[in-house]
Design a protein around this motif. Structure first.
Motif, mmCIF file in Angstrom:
data_model
loop_
_atom_site.group_PDB
_atom_site.id
_atom_site.type_symbol
_atom_site.label_atom_id
_atom_site.label_comp_id
_atom_site.label_asym_id
_atom_site.label_seq_id
_atom_site.Cartn_x
_atom_site.Cartn_y
_atom_site.Cartn_z
ATOM 1 N N GLU A 590 3.708 -10.592 7.027
ATOM 2 C CA GLU A 590 2.015 -10.242 6.845
ATOM 3 C C GLU A 590 1.971 -8.624 6.907
ATOM 4 O O GLU A 590 1.343 -8.202 5.840
ATOM 5 C CB GLU A 590 1.164 -10.335 8.060
ATOM 6 N N ILE A 591 2.904 -7.845 7.424
ATOM 7 C CA ILE A 591 2.965 -6.399 7.412
ATOM 8 C C ILE A 591 3.561 -6.079 5.896
ATOM 9 O O ILE A 591 2.988 -5.156 5.256
ATOM 10 C CB ILE A 591 3.667 -5.647 8.336
ATOM 11 N N ILE A 592 4.583 -6.693 5.752
ATOM 12 C CA ILE A 592 5.465 -6.569 4.192
ATOM 13 C C ILE A 592 4.352 -6.743 3.313
ATOM 14 O O ILE A 592 4.280 -6.000 2.258
ATOM 15 C CB ILE A 592 6.328 -7.476 4.181
ATOM 16 N N ASP A 593 3.461 -8.050 3.384
ATOM 17 C CA ASP A 593 2.473 -8.367 2.329
ATOM 18 C C ASP A 593 1.473 -7.153 2.237
ATOM 19 O O ASP A 593 1.039 -6.923 0.948
ATOM 20 C CB ASP A 593 2.018 -9.596 2.703
ATOM 21 N N GLN A 594 1.223 -6.511 3.351
ATOM 22 C CA GLN A 594 -0.003 -5.347 3.052
ATOM 23 C C GLN A 594 0.782 -4.020 2.317
ATOM 24 O O GLN A 594 0.008 -3.356 1.590
ATOM 25 C CB GLN A 594 -0.639 -5.018 4.272
ATOM 26 N N ILE A 595 2.166 -3.841 2.622
ATOM 27 C CA ILE A 595 2.690 -2.740 1.849
ATOM 28 C C ILE A 595 3.023 -2.909 0.577
ATOM 29 O O ILE A 595 2.906 -1.910 -0.273
ATOM 30 C CB ILE A 595 4.193 -2.260 2.681
ATOM 31 N N VAL A 596 3.402 -4.254 0.250
ATOM 32 C CA VAL A 596 3.675 -4.695 -1.102
ATOM 33 C C VAL A 596 2.778 -5.594 -1.741
ATOM 34 O O VAL A 596 3.039 -6.905 -1.476
ATOM 35 C CB VAL A 596 5.189 -5.205 -1.512
ATOM 36 N N PRO A 597 1.734 -5.035 -2.315
ATOM 37 C CA PRO A 597 0.504 -5.997 -2.823
ATOM 38 C C PRO A 597 1.093 -7.300 -3.787
ATOM 39 O O PRO A 597 0.502 -8.269 -3.819
ATOM 40 C CB PRO A 597 -0.301 -5.332 -3.331
#
Length: 603
Positions: A590-597
């Motif tokens: 989920e955090i990766i998803d916020q960093i890499v749209p």
């Protein structure tokens, strides 16, 4: 003729030779009239000589030799066996016979036996009489030029069990000519019919000067015949006279790519590493080790090999010390996740150019172990990049992946974060930070080609994830050459994208590998579809939607210029990622998803 029949024939011939030699020796000794007193002696001497010669021939393994390939070693063995047998027979006769066998008879019979035993085997070699164990696989050579001629000579003198049937050549002037006694049977279009007609088992492609496209076309014809393919790899082998069967290699998937090798003129642009201290992280890996090989050619002041695995670092160190004995090498066993250790490395060696190839790259494994992907690919890259900035490195080249484009995997997303981080670093650093992005490399550790080869060697099945899955492919040396060339173009902040040629369907790749191994897909070796694995795409991309491509001086290298990135915001997100990994309060994905749209989690 089978082996047992061959052995029986040789034994019978040797018995006849002994009796003929002794009878004629007595015949000439007594002027064609053997007295009754010597007749019994002659018969007993022939029996003793037959037994002793048979025993000596067996002792010297002369009944277990492939006479088609006989050499001076066999001649010496025959000489020793016959002399020893004659001496034993004569000495034995002294104790058995009341009257001594005339010495002239013993010498004459020994000479005759030696001449006939050796002569018959020499005729055996020249006429090519072979047992089934010596029968060679019918072989066809494609290319009736200088190289093909040299290979045919090697086949004739070798003991590899290959029996040349003839040549294939597209030069109509050579048709029906004979080379070393073997005919030119036709052009490449006739290969399938000749294979069937002559029961060909192996084909050797002996056209080292041919282009990749031409080789690809010939391989395409040959692979459907179901026979094994081999080829002469380099034109230099022909020029330097090194063509031999030891140089012939199996035809590989690289030969099917249908394009000429990517060439780069590195000599004129590698001044950015000459006489410099160069650090390669991940130096024991497929890309890292090839980077070291090619960098070593350009005389860096010192080459630093950094890796986590001691065995792989040891192997590349031993190879480089042997190939480049004058090169100053330093091997460093270190983990890029250890920030203090990285600082120590940079403080001790002050590298001026860094190639960062250390990474976790296996997509399904990283999907199941996202924490390790983040620690290595994100935090590890951050550690090395921060040290490069802190210690004033001139150039920092990140080895990235096409999986970083619109990533659907944790591995791809972490590589994209690594790209983003070094781009934000470039804005405020004196170091030129760049990334080089490319697809799959043939033969790298963990790649599909070695995996398929192992499955074929095990008898199958070969597992393909999806019938429509395609990938870009490039050889390891090609990819590394382009990485080095892209490094010379660095102004800072670029993502260099390598043109990988046309994408290749993985199913076709599997089918071709099976055929090149001499099997028939779906009949001899089964192909099974296992389904798309976690994080995998059907199609890989080389650019994100926001990146605009510009050309470089090299027609295979392009620059993708992304929109501006906020370093402060990215650093905050990475700190957040560190906290999440420490306390496990949220999903890492989920955090990766916020960093890499662009990160698209595939369910």
């Amino acid at each position: 003729m089978n082996t047992r029949k061959t052995l029986a024939m040789l034994i019978i011939i040797d018995m006849v030779v002994v009796w003929f030699s002794i009878i004629t020796s007595y015949w000439f000794r007594f002027d064609k009239g053997i007295s009754s007193g010597y007749l019994l002696q002659m018969l007993l001497f022939a029996v003793i000589s037959t037994i002793s010669l048979g025993a000596c021939l067996y002792y010297f393994r002369l009944y277990r030799r492939a006479w088609k390939y006989a050499s001076i070693e066999e001649i010496l063995a025959i000489f020793k066996a016959v002399i020893l047998a004659s001496v034993i027979s004569y000495l034995f006769s002294l104790f058995v016979f009341p009257e001594r066998v005339p010495l002239s008879i013993a010498v004459r019979s020994m000479q005759t036996i030696l001449l006939l035993v050796g002569g018959i085997r020499f005729v055996w070699r020249v006429t090519g009489i072979r047992s089934e164990g010596e029968m060679g696989s019918n072989t066809l050579i494609v290319g009736a030029g200088d190289c093909g001629t040299l290979v045919s000579r090697e086949l004739r003198n070798s003991s590899l069990g290959l029996q040349l049937v003839g040549f294939i050549d597209d030069d109509l002037n050579k048709l029906k000519l004979q080379i070393h006694g073997h005919p030119v049977l036709g052009t490449r279009e006739r290969i399938p019919s000749i294979v069937k007609e002559k029961q060909i088992k192996e084909i050797i492609i002996a056209i080292p000067s041919a282009s990749k496209k031409e080789i690809s076309d010939i391989v395409e014809i040959c692979k459907n015949t179901g026979v094994k393919l081999k080829m002469i790899p380099r034109l230099n082998d022909l020029i330097s006279g090194k063509v031999s069967l030891s140089k012939i290699r199996d035809v590989s998937v690289e030969d099917l790519l249908g394009r000429d090798p990517i060439t780069t003129d590195l000599d004129g642009i590698m001044n950015y590493v000459q006489h410099k201290r160069v650090l390669v992280t991940g130096a024991g890996g497929s890309i890292g080790s090839e980077l070291c090989r090619q960098l070593a050619k350009f005389r860096p002041r010192k080459l630093l090999l950094l890796g986590h695995g001691e065995n792989s670092i040891f192997n590349i160190e031993m190879e480089l010390r042997k190939t480049f004995p004058e090169l100053e090498l330093e091997t460093l066993i270190a983990d890029i996740q250890d920030r203090e250790r990285m600082k120590n490395v940079f403080d001790d060696h002050h590298p001026q150019v860094v190639f960062h190839a250390a990474a976790h790259k296996h997509v399904p494994l990283m999907e199941r172990n996202p924490t390790e992907a983040v620690k290595n690919n994100v935090f590890g890259t951050q550690n090395v990049a921060d040290c490069a900035d802190l210690y004033g490195v001139e150039r920092f080249v990140l080895i990235s992946s096409d999986k970083a484009v619109n990533p659907t995997s944790v591995m791809g997303a972490t590589k994209r974060i690594a790209e983003m981080y070094i781009q934000t670093m470039n804005a405020s650093s004196s170091t030129k930070f760049v990334a080089v992005r490319f697809g799959n490399v043939l033969g790298s550790r963990g790649s599909v080609i070695p995996f398929f080869k192992q499955q074929i060697a095990d008898g199958g099945p070969v597992t393909v994830t999806h019938p429509e899955m395609v990938r870009y492919f490039m050889t390891i040396p090609e990819a590394v050459q382009l990485v080095l060339q892209a490094g010379s173009f660095a102004e800072g902040g670029e993502i260099f994208v390598l043109d990988m040629g046309s994408p290749v369907k993985i199913l076709n790749l599997a089918e071709d590998l099976i055929k090149l191994s001499g099997y028939e897909p779906y009949e001899d070796i089964e192909i099974k579809f296992s389904g798309i694995r976690e994080g995998e795409k059907l199609y890989e991309e080389l650019l994100t939607d926001e990146e605009n491509v510009t050309a470089t001086q090299h027609n295979r290298i392009f620059i993708g210029k992304p929109s501006d990135l906020n370093r402060h915001h990215l650093e905050l997100e990475i700190l957040r990622l560190q906290r999440v990994m420490a306390d496990g309060s949220s999903s890492i994905k989920e955090i990766i998803d916020q960093i890499v749209p662009m990160y698209e989690v595939v369910s």
